[in-house]
Write an enzyme that holds these catalytic residues in place. Structure first.
Site, PDB file in Angstrom:
ATOM      1  N   LYS A 162       0.828  -1.216   0.000  1.00  0.00           N
ATOM      2  CA  LYS A 162       0.000   0.000   0.000  1.00  0.00           C
ATOM      3  C   LYS A 162       0.865   1.271   0.000  1.00  0.00           C
ATOM      4  O   LYS A 162       2.076   1.217   0.274  1.00  0.00           O
ATOM      5  CB  LYS A 162      -0.923  -0.032   1.223  1.00  0.00           C
ATOM      6  CG  LYS A 162      -1.984  -1.141   1.179  1.00  0.00           C
ATOM      7  CD  LYS A 162      -2.884  -1.039   2.409  1.00  0.00           C
ATOM      8  CE  LYS A 162      -4.017  -2.052   2.373  1.00  0.00           C
ATOM      9  NZ  LYS A 162      -4.904  -1.897   3.565  1.00  0.00           N
ATOM     10  N   TYR A 168     -12.663  -2.282  -3.536  1.00  0.00           N
ATOM     11  CA  TYR A 168     -13.093  -2.433  -2.132  1.00  0.00           C
ATOM     12  C   TYR A 168     -14.614  -2.400  -1.974  1.00  0.00           C
ATOM     13  O   TYR A 168     -15.105  -2.102  -0.894  1.00  0.00           O
ATOM     14  CB  TYR A 168     -12.449  -1.341  -1.278  1.00  0.00           C
ATOM     15  CG  TYR A 168     -11.077  -1.674  -0.731  1.00  0.00           C
ATOM     16  CD1 TYR A 168     -10.824  -2.864  -0.035  1.00  0.00           C
ATOM     17  CD2 TYR A 168     -10.026  -0.770  -0.855  1.00  0.00           C
ATOM     18  CE1 TYR A 168      -9.569  -3.148   0.494  1.00  0.00           C
ATOM     19  CE2 TYR A 168      -8.756  -1.055  -0.330  1.00  0.00           C
ATOM     20  CZ  TYR A 168      -8.552  -2.244   0.346  1.00  0.00           C
ATOM     21  OH  TYR A 168      -7.305  -2.518   0.884  1.00  0.00           O
ATOM     22  N   ASN A 176      -1.784   0.232   7.011  1.00  0.00           N
ATOM     23  CA  ASN A 176      -1.271  -1.048   7.508  1.00  0.00           C
ATOM     24  C   ASN A 176      -0.428  -1.799   6.463  1.00  0.00           C
ATOM     25  O   ASN A 176      -0.251  -3.000   6.536  1.00  0.00           O
ATOM     26  CB  ASN A 176      -2.411  -1.902   8.063  1.00  0.00           C
ATOM     27  CG  ASN A 176      -3.485  -2.195   7.032  1.00  0.00           C
ATOM     28  OD1 ASN A 176      -3.333  -1.891   5.851  1.00  0.00           O
ATOM     29  ND2 ASN A 176      -4.568  -2.796   7.476  1.00  0.00           N
ATOM     30  N   HIS A 223      -2.183  -5.329   1.594  1.00  0.00           N
ATOM     31  CA  HIS A 223      -3.482  -5.974   1.394  1.00  0.00           C
ATOM     32  C   HIS A 223      -3.233  -7.417   0.991  1.00  0.00           C
ATOM     33  O   HIS A 223      -2.271  -7.700   0.272  1.00  0.00           O
ATOM     34  CB  HIS A 223      -4.280  -5.288   0.276  1.00  0.00           C
ATOM     35  CG  HIS A 223      -5.446  -6.112  -0.201  1.00  0.00           C
ATOM     36  ND1 HIS A 223      -6.680  -6.062   0.415  1.00  0.00           N
ATOM     37  CD2 HIS A 223      -5.549  -7.050  -1.184  1.00  0.00           C
ATOM     38  CE1 HIS A 223      -7.491  -6.931  -0.185  1.00  0.00           C
ATOM     39  NE2 HIS A 223      -6.828  -7.547  -1.164  1.00  0.00           N
ATOM     40  N   GLU A 263      -9.740 -10.715  -7.472  1.00  0.00           N
ATOM     41  CA  GLU A 263      -8.787  -9.605  -7.299  1.00  0.00           C
ATOM     42  C   GLU A 263      -7.620  -9.691  -8.295  1.00  0.00           C
ATOM     43  O   GLU A 263      -7.153  -8.667  -8.798  1.00  0.00           O
ATOM     44  CB  GLU A 263      -8.270  -9.590  -5.858  1.00  0.00           C
ATOM     45  CG  GLU A 263      -9.357  -9.218  -4.851  1.00  0.00           C
ATOM     46  CD  GLU A 263      -8.875  -9.176  -3.417  1.00  0.00           C
ATOM     47  OE1 GLU A 263      -9.691  -8.831  -2.540  1.00  0.00           O
ATOM     48  OE2 GLU A 263      -7.693  -9.474  -3.151  1.00  0.00           O
TER      49      GLU A 263
END
Ligand code: UDP
Ligand code: MG
Length: 136
Positions: free
Chosen positions: A12, A52, A115, A118, A129
Site C-alpha cells: 500500500k 473495495y 497497515n 493488502h 482480485e
C-alpha cells in the site's frame, strides 16, 4: 490437503512511500512465496471503490478508497501452497497494534488504515482480485 494457490498482494501507499517494497518482497520470498506477476501503479479513486466494493457500507470506505489511490502501490500475484492463508498469516492482523511478531503489519504497519499491505481473504476473492489487476 494442501495445494498450490495464487493470491493477490498489494503493498500500500504508506509502505511504497517509505521505500519498503523491496524489504516486503524479500519477506514474501523468504517464506517461500513466488512472485509470479508484479507491477507498480497508481490507481484512480473509482478503481479503488470497485476493488473495495465489499466494504462500501463501512464508515471507513471513503477514506480507504482515497488512501489506496493516494500514491503508488505495488500489486503482486503470489504463489505458494495454501497461498491465501499463508499470506494472511504473514501479513498479520488488520490493526498493526494487534499483529504478532514476525508479521509484515507488526514490522511496518503504522495504523489500522496505514497497515502497509493488502491480501486476498479467500481463494474465490483471490481470483476476482487477480483478474481485477491482471486481466490480460
Ligand atoms: N480499515 C480501516 N479501518 C477499519 C478497518 C479497516 O481503515 O476500522 C482498512 C484497512 O486498511 C484494511 C482495509 O480497510 O486493511 C480492509 O479492511 P479488512 O477488514 O478487509 O482488513 P484486511 O483484510 O485488510 O486485514
Ligand atoms: Mg480484507
Amino acid at each position: 490437503m494442501s495445494s498450490t494457490e495464487q493470491t493477490l498482494s498489494i503493498i500500500k501507499p504508506d509502505a511504497v512511500e517509505r521505500n519498503l517494497d523491496n524489504e516486503i518482497k524479500e519477506m514474501f520470498k523468504s517464506k517461500g512465496f513466488k512472485i509470479v506477476k508484479e507491477k507498480k501503479i497508481q490507481i484512480e479513486k473509482v478503481e479503488a471503490e470497485t476493488f473495495y466494493k465489499v466494504h462500501e457500507t463501512k464508515p471507513f470506505y471513503n477514506d480507504l478508497c482515497s488512501y489506496l489511490s493516494s500514491g503508488p502501490i505495488v500489486v503482486m500475484v503470489l504463489e505458494k501452497e495454501n497461498a491465501v492463508l499463508a499470506n494472511r498469516e504473514l501479513m498479520g492482523a488488520t490493526n498493526p497494534k494487534e499483529a504478532t511478531d514476525g508479521t509484515i503489519r507488526k514490522k511496518y504497519g503504522i495504523s489500522i488504515d496505514k497497515n502497509s499491505v493488502h491480501g486476498s481473504d479467500s481463494v474465490e476473492n483471490a481470483k476476482i482480485e487477480i483478474n481485477f489487476f491482471f486481466k490480460d
